[in-house]
Design an enzyme around this catalytic site. Structure first.
Site, PDB file in Angstrom:
ATOM      1  N   TYR A 114     -12.216  39.409   3.035  1.00  0.00           N
ATOM      2  CA  TYR A 114     -11.803  40.434   3.566  1.00  0.00           C
ATOM      3  C   TYR A 114     -13.329  40.114   5.252  1.00  0.00           C
ATOM      4  O   TYR A 114     -12.692  41.061   6.132  1.00  0.00           O
ATOM      5  CB  TYR A 114     -12.195  41.590   2.886  1.00  0.00           C
ATOM      6  N   ASN A 153      -5.269  51.765   4.674  1.00  0.00           N
ATOM      7  CA  ASN A 153      -5.549  51.166   4.037  1.00  0.00           C
ATOM      8  C   ASN A 153      -6.103  51.649   2.521  1.00  0.00           C
ATOM      9  O   ASN A 153      -7.156  52.246   2.017  1.00  0.00           O
ATOM     10  CB  ASN A 153      -6.697  50.598   4.198  1.00  0.00           C
ATOM     11  N   ASP A 181       3.021  60.035  -3.361  1.00  0.00           N
ATOM     12  CA  ASP A 181       4.184  61.961  -3.330  1.00  0.00           C
ATOM     13  C   ASP A 181       3.702  62.121  -2.558  1.00  0.00           C
ATOM     14  O   ASP A 181       3.671  63.289  -1.842  1.00  0.00           O
ATOM     15  CB  ASP A 181       3.815  61.652  -4.736  1.00  0.00           C
ATOM     16  N   HIS A 199      -3.218  46.566   5.024  1.00  0.00           N
ATOM     17  CA  HIS A 199      -4.500  45.718   4.590  1.00  0.00           C
ATOM     18  C   HIS A 199      -5.041  44.030   5.265  1.00  0.00           C
ATOM     19  O   HIS A 199      -4.399  43.727   5.957  1.00  0.00           O
ATOM     20  CB  HIS A 199      -3.407  44.834   3.512  1.00  0.00           C
ATOM     21  N   ILE A 200      -5.822  44.065   5.304  1.00  0.00           N
ATOM     22  CA  ILE A 200      -7.020  43.357   5.251  1.00  0.00           C
ATOM     23  C   ILE A 200      -6.673  42.046   5.004  1.00  0.00           C
ATOM     24  O   ILE A 200      -6.393  40.768   6.024  1.00  0.00           O
ATOM     25  CB  ILE A 200      -8.422  43.495   5.435  1.00  0.00           C
ATOM     26  N   SER A 201      -6.291  41.828   3.976  1.00  0.00           N
ATOM     27  CA  SER A 201      -5.730  40.343   3.314  1.00  0.00           C
ATOM     28  C   SER A 201      -4.225  39.960   3.731  1.00  0.00           C
ATOM     29  O   SER A 201      -3.734  41.502   3.584  1.00  0.00           O
ATOM     30  CB  SER A 201      -6.646  40.078   1.859  1.00  0.00           C
ATOM     31  N   ARG A 230      -0.830  42.361  -6.420  1.00  0.00           N
ATOM     32  CA  ARG A 230      -1.645  43.136  -5.425  1.00  0.00           C
ATOM     33  C   ARG A 230       0.239  42.752  -4.845  1.00  0.00           C
ATOM     34  O   ARG A 230       0.098  43.793  -3.656  1.00  0.00           O
ATOM     35  CB  ARG A 230      -2.385  42.246  -4.932  1.00  0.00           C
TER      36      ARG A 230
END
Length: 150
Positions: free
Chosen positions: A22, A73, A86, A101-103, A112
């Protein structure tokens, strides 16, 4: 034009937790860069991070009440939270949201690879580090300006 930036579980540890994945930039660093860019783009951004799903859902509801676009995120809630999905569905039907998403979640563990949020998001930005937040902010402002939203 106001945009809400939400960060889910463990993002308060950004810069300390798994820096090999990250990076070393903190969430405060990211928020400062976003606030600076927002000023340049002529919008405002509010920030909220929580390790608690219900608190994030409450913030999504507030964004819906003010018709604010969201950059989120969701951290690990990406892969587990139907409830967050929802809540975001209401935003998706209005000003929209971008998932960040950072990665690159698709290059990591198989669990994931699935996001409950992606199918209803305006867009997904993953794998470009914290730069993804700035890209999401630019894209959100461009989209809102092109639709005449303020």
């Amino acid at each position: 034009m106001h945009i809400v930036c939400l960060n889910g579980p463990n993002l308060n540890r950004l810069g300390k937790r798994q820096p090999d994945i990250y990076g070393r930039e903190t969430l405060a660093d990211v928020e400062k860069k976003m606030a600076d860019l927002a000023g340049t783009l002529g919008c405002t951004v509010s920030f909220f991070q929580s390790n608690h799903e219900g608190e994030l859902i409450d913030r999504v509801h507030r964004a819906a009440e003010t018709n604010s676009a969201v950059i989120i995120n969701p951290g690990g809630l990406t892969h587990t939270s139907v409830a967050l999905r929802d809540a975001l569905a209401e935003i998706a039907d209005g000003p929209g949201f971008i998932e960040v998403h950072i990665s690159n979640i698709h290059a990591r563990e198989p669990f994931r690879h699935h996001s409950y949020l992606s199918p209803i998001a305006v867009g997904v930005i993953a794998g470009v580090g914290t730069q993804g937040y700035l890209l999401a902010l630019r894209a959100t402002v461009d989209r809102l300006q092109s639709t005449g939203a303020r």
